[in-house]
Motif scaffolding. Structure first.
Motif, PDB file in Angstrom:
ATOM      1  N   ASP A 103      82.869  50.281  52.391  1.00 19.31           N
ATOM      2  CA  ASP A 103      83.014  50.570  50.979  1.00 19.31           C
ATOM      3  C   ASP A 103      83.600  49.387  50.222  1.00 19.31           C
ATOM      4  O   ASP A 103      83.119  49.036  49.154  1.00 19.31           O
ATOM      5  CB  ASP A 103      83.901  51.787  50.772  1.00 19.31           C
ATOM      6  N   SER A 104      84.653  48.779  50.779  1.00 20.13           N
ATOM      7  CA  SER A 104      85.295  47.665  50.083  1.00 20.13           C
ATOM      8  C   SER A 104      84.405  46.421  50.060  1.00 20.13           C
ATOM      9  O   SER A 104      84.472  45.638  49.123  1.00 20.13           O
ATOM     10  CB  SER A 104      86.646  47.346  50.708  1.00 20.13           C
ATOM     11  N   VAL A 105      83.580  46.247  51.086  1.00 17.52           N
ATOM     12  CA  VAL A 105      82.667  45.104  51.114  1.00 17.52           C
ATOM     13  C   VAL A 105      81.654  45.224  49.974  1.00 17.52           C
ATOM     14  O   VAL A 105      81.404  44.268  49.247  1.00 17.52           O
ATOM     15  CB  VAL A 105      81.944  44.995  52.482  1.00 17.52           C
ATOM     16  N   ILE A 106      81.090  46.421  49.806  1.00 16.17           N
ATOM     17  CA  ILE A 106      80.116  46.636  48.732  1.00 16.17           C
ATOM     18  C   ILE A 106      80.774  46.425  47.376  1.00 16.17           C
ATOM     19  O   ILE A 106      80.219  45.767  46.496  1.00 16.17           O
ATOM     20  CB  ILE A 106      79.470  48.032  48.843  1.00 16.17           C
ATOM     21  N   ALA A 107      81.986  46.960  47.201  1.00 19.35           N
ATOM     22  CA  ALA A 107      82.701  46.786  45.935  1.00 19.35           C
ATOM     23  C   ALA A 107      82.960  45.307  45.653  1.00 19.35           C
ATOM     24  O   ALA A 107      82.836  44.848  44.511  1.00 19.35           O
ATOM     25  CB  ALA A 107      84.010  47.565  45.961  1.00 19.35           C
ATOM     26  N   THR A 108      83.293  44.545  46.693  1.00 23.60           N
ATOM     27  CA  THR A 108      83.535  43.115  46.533  1.00 23.60           C
ATOM     28  C   THR A 108      82.262  42.390  46.117  1.00 23.60           C
ATOM     29  O   THR A 108      82.275  41.547  45.219  1.00 23.60           O
ATOM     30  CB  THR A 108      84.083  42.503  47.840  1.00 23.60           C
ATOM     31  N   VAL A 109      81.151  42.713  46.761  1.00 20.49           N
ATOM     32  CA  VAL A 109      79.874  42.078  46.420  1.00 20.49           C
ATOM     33  C   VAL A 109      79.486  42.414  44.988  1.00 20.49           C
ATOM     34  O   VAL A 109      79.087  41.536  44.219  1.00 20.49           O
ATOM     35  CB  VAL A 109      78.755  42.495  47.408  1.00 20.49           C
ATOM     36  N   VAL A 110      79.616  43.683  44.607  1.00 19.98           N
ATOM     37  CA  VAL A 110      79.255  44.105  43.250  1.00 19.98           C
ATOM     38  C   VAL A 110      80.102  43.380  42.215  1.00 19.98           C
ATOM     39  O   VAL A 110      79.607  42.962  41.168  1.00 19.98           O
ATOM     40  CB  VAL A 110      79.373  45.641  43.091  1.00 19.98           C
ATOM     41  N   SER A 111      81.375  43.172  42.515  1.00 20.07           N
ATOM     42  CA  SER A 111      82.249  42.492  41.553  1.00 20.07           C
ATOM     43  C   SER A 111      81.961  40.991  41.475  1.00 20.07           C
ATOM     44  O   SER A 111      82.484  40.308  40.601  1.00 20.07           O
ATOM     45  CB  SER A 111      83.720  42.741  41.885  1.00 20.07           C
ATOM     46  N   ASN A 112      81.125  40.488  42.374  1.00 15.59           N
ATOM     47  CA  ASN A 112      80.784  39.065  42.384  1.00 15.59           C
ATOM     48  C   ASN A 112      79.286  38.816  42.243  1.00 15.59           C
ATOM     49  O   ASN A 112      78.756  37.843  42.777  1.00 15.59           O
ATOM     50  CB  ASN A 112      81.306  38.417  43.670  1.00 15.59           C
ATOM     51  N   LEU A 113      78.607  39.672  41.502  1.00 19.39           N
ATOM     52  CA  LEU A 113      77.165  39.499  41.300  1.00 19.39           C
ATOM     53  C   LEU A 113      76.838  38.164  40.645  1.00 19.39           C
ATOM     54  O   LEU A 113      75.774  37.593  40.891  1.00 19.39           O
ATOM     55  CB  LEU A 113      76.603  40.637  40.448  1.00 19.39           C
ATOM     56  N   ASP A 114      77.749  37.649  39.834  1.00 19.49           N
ATOM     57  CA  ASP A 114      77.514  36.363  39.179  1.00 19.49           C
ATOM     58  C   ASP A 114      77.361  35.241  40.198  1.00 19.49           C
ATOM     59  O   ASP A 114      76.614  34.290  39.975  1.00 19.49           O
ATOM     60  CB  ASP A 114      78.624  36.050  38.181  1.00 19.49           C
ATOM     61  N   ILE A 115      78.017  35.355  41.339  1.00 18.26           N
ATOM     62  CA  ILE A 115      77.892  34.337  42.389  1.00 18.26           C
ATOM     63  C   ILE A 115      76.497  34.390  43.002  1.00 18.26           C
ATOM     64  O   ILE A 115      75.872  33.355  43.241  1.00 18.26           O
ATOM     65  CB  ILE A 115      78.983  34.525  43.468  1.00 18.26           C
ATOM     66  N   ILE A 116      75.996  35.607  43.244  1.00 20.93           N
ATOM     67  CA  ILE A 116      74.643  35.753  43.784  1.00 20.93           C
ATOM     68  C   ILE A 116      73.636  35.168  42.807  1.00 20.93           C
ATOM     69  O   ILE A 116      72.749  34.401  43.185  1.00 20.93           O
ATOM     70  CB  ILE A 116      74.324  37.232  44.087  1.00 20.93           C
ATOM     71  N   GLU A 117      73.781  35.525  41.541  1.00 23.96           N
ATOM     72  CA  GLU A 117      72.872  35.019  40.506  1.00 23.96           C
ATOM     73  C   GLU A 117      72.929  33.493  40.433  1.00 23.96           C
ATOM     74  O   GLU A 117      71.894  32.821  40.375  1.00 23.96           O
ATOM     75  CB  GLU A 117      73.234  35.621  39.152  1.00 23.96           C
ATOM     76  N   GLU A 118      74.117  32.927  40.465  1.00 22.28           N
ATOM     77  CA  GLU A 118      74.266  31.471  40.376  1.00 22.28           C
ATOM     78  C   GLU A 118      73.653  30.775  41.593  1.00 22.28           C
ATOM     79  O   GLU A 118      73.003  29.739  41.456  1.00 22.28           O
ATOM     80  CB  GLU A 118      75.751  31.097  40.237  1.00 22.28           C
ATOM     81  N   CYS A 119      73.830  31.341  42.783  1.00 16.88           N
ATOM     82  CA  CYS A 119      73.206  30.771  43.990  1.00 16.88           C
ATOM     83  C   CYS A 119      71.691  30.795  43.876  1.00 16.88           C
ATOM     84  O   CYS A 119      71.023  29.832  44.256  1.00 16.88           O
ATOM     85  CB  CYS A 119      73.639  31.541  45.234  1.00 16.88           C
ATOM     86  N   MET A 120      71.161  31.881  43.331  1.00 15.65           N
ATOM     87  CA  MET A 120      69.708  31.970  43.171  1.00 15.65           C
ATOM     88  C   MET A 120      69.210  30.909  42.192  1.00 15.65           C
ATOM     89  O   MET A 120      68.140  30.342  42.394  1.00 15.65           O
ATOM     90  CB  MET A 120      69.301  33.379  42.729  1.00 15.65           C
ATOM     91  N   LYS A 121      69.988  30.620  41.166  1.00 18.48           N
ATOM     92  CA  LYS A 121      69.595  29.587  40.195  1.00 18.48           C
ATOM     93  C   LYS A 121      69.724  28.189  40.800  1.00 18.48           C
ATOM     94  O   LYS A 121      68.842  27.357  40.653  1.00 18.48           O
ATOM     95  CB  LYS A 121      70.455  29.688  38.934  1.00 18.48           C
ATOM     96  N   GLN A 122      70.844  27.923  41.469  1.00 20.75           N
ATOM     97  CA  GLN A 122      71.104  26.597  42.016  1.00 20.75           C
ATOM     98  C   GLN A 122      70.175  26.230  43.170  1.00 20.75           C
ATOM     99  O   GLN A 122      69.863  25.065  43.366  1.00 20.75           O
ATOM    100  CB  GLN A 122      72.564  26.494  42.496  1.00 20.75           C
ATOM    101  N   TYR A 123      69.760  27.215  43.942  1.00 16.80           N
ATOM    102  CA  TYR A 123      68.933  26.967  45.117  1.00 16.80           C
ATOM    103  C   TYR A 123      67.562  27.627  44.971  1.00 16.80           C
ATOM    104  O   TYR A 123      67.024  28.191  45.925  1.00 16.80           O
ATOM    105  CB  TYR A 123      69.643  27.462  46.381  1.00 16.80           C
ATOM    106  N   SER A 124      66.995  27.515  43.793  1.00 16.82           N
ATOM    107  CA  SER A 124      65.725  28.181  43.495  1.00 16.82           C
ATOM    108  C   SER A 124      64.573  27.697  44.373  1.00 16.82           C
ATOM    109  O   SER A 124      63.603  28.419  44.583  1.00 16.82           O
ATOM    110  CB  SER A 124      65.368  28.025  42.026  1.00 16.82           C
ATOM    111  N   GLU A 125      64.661  26.486  44.895  1.00 16.36           N
ATOM    112  CA  GLU A 125      63.600  25.945  45.748  1.00 16.36           C
ATOM    113  C   GLU A 125      63.693  26.424  47.195  1.00 16.36           C
ATOM    114  O   GLU A 125      62.757  26.258  47.965  1.00 16.36           O
ATOM    115  CB  GLU A 125      63.642  24.409  45.731  1.00 16.36           C
ATOM    116  N   GLU A 126      64.821  27.006  47.569  1.00 18.20           N
ATOM    117  CA  GLU A 126      65.064  27.426  48.950  1.00 18.20           C
ATOM    118  C   GLU A 126      64.675  28.894  49.132  1.00 18.20           C
ATOM    119  O   GLU A 126      65.437  29.794  48.794  1.00 18.20           O
ATOM    120  CB  GLU A 126      66.535  27.226  49.318  1.00 18.20           C
TER     121      GLU A 126
END
Length: 128
Positions: free
Chosen positions: A1-24
C-alpha cells in the motif's frame, strides 16, 4: 500500500523520465507498465480499494502521464511490450473500478483530448 502511495505521489518523476528518455523504448515500456499497474482494476481488493479511495486515477488524470504514454506509443510503434503496457494503462483508465465491466467516459476523455489535440510525436519522428 505504501509503495503505491509513494509512486502516485511522484508521478511527475515518471512523466519527466518519459520525456528525458523518449528515445529509450525500454524505459518507456517500464514507465507504461508502472502506470498500467497503478490504474488496473485487478481482482485484488487492495488494488481496487486504492484505485477508488486514494485518487490514483485522479492523480494520473491531473499529471501529464497520459500524454507521455501516447507519445511513447507513437514514437515506438514497433515495440510490442510498450504497446501492451500502454493499452493496459488506457483500458485501466477507461474502466470504472466501482462497476466492473463498465467504461467511464470521464476517465477516457483526457486520452481522447490528447489524441484530438494532436499533442503527439510527429509522424516524421517515429520509428519504422
Amino acid at each position: 500500500d505504501s509503495v503505491i502511495a509513494t509512486v502516485v505521489s511522484n508521478l511527475d518523476i515518471i512523466e519527466e523520465c518519459m520525456k528525458q528518455y523518449s528515445e529509450e523504448s525500454f524505459i518507456q515500456a517500464e514507465a507504461c507498465g508502472i502506470l498500467a499497474y497503478l490504474v488496473s482494476s485487478s481482482s485484488s481488493s487492495t488494488m481496487s480499494t486504492l484505485s477508488n479511495n486514494t485518487g490514483v486515477r485522479a492523480s494520473i488524470l491531473q499529471s501529464g502521464c497520459i500524454e507521455a504514454v501516447v507519445q511513447a506509443q507513437m514514437k515506438h510503434r514497433g515495440d510490442v511490450r510498450l504497446q501492451h503496457y500502454a493499452l493496459w494503462f488506457h483500458s485501466g483508465l477507461l474502466r470504472d473500478a466501482s462497476s466492473p465491466g463498465a467504461d467511464a467516459f470521464g476517465a477516457g476523455l483526457p486520452v481522447l483530448d490528447t489524441l484530438a489535440a494532436g499533442r503527439i510525436v510527429p509522424m516524421a519522428a517515429t520509428e519504422e
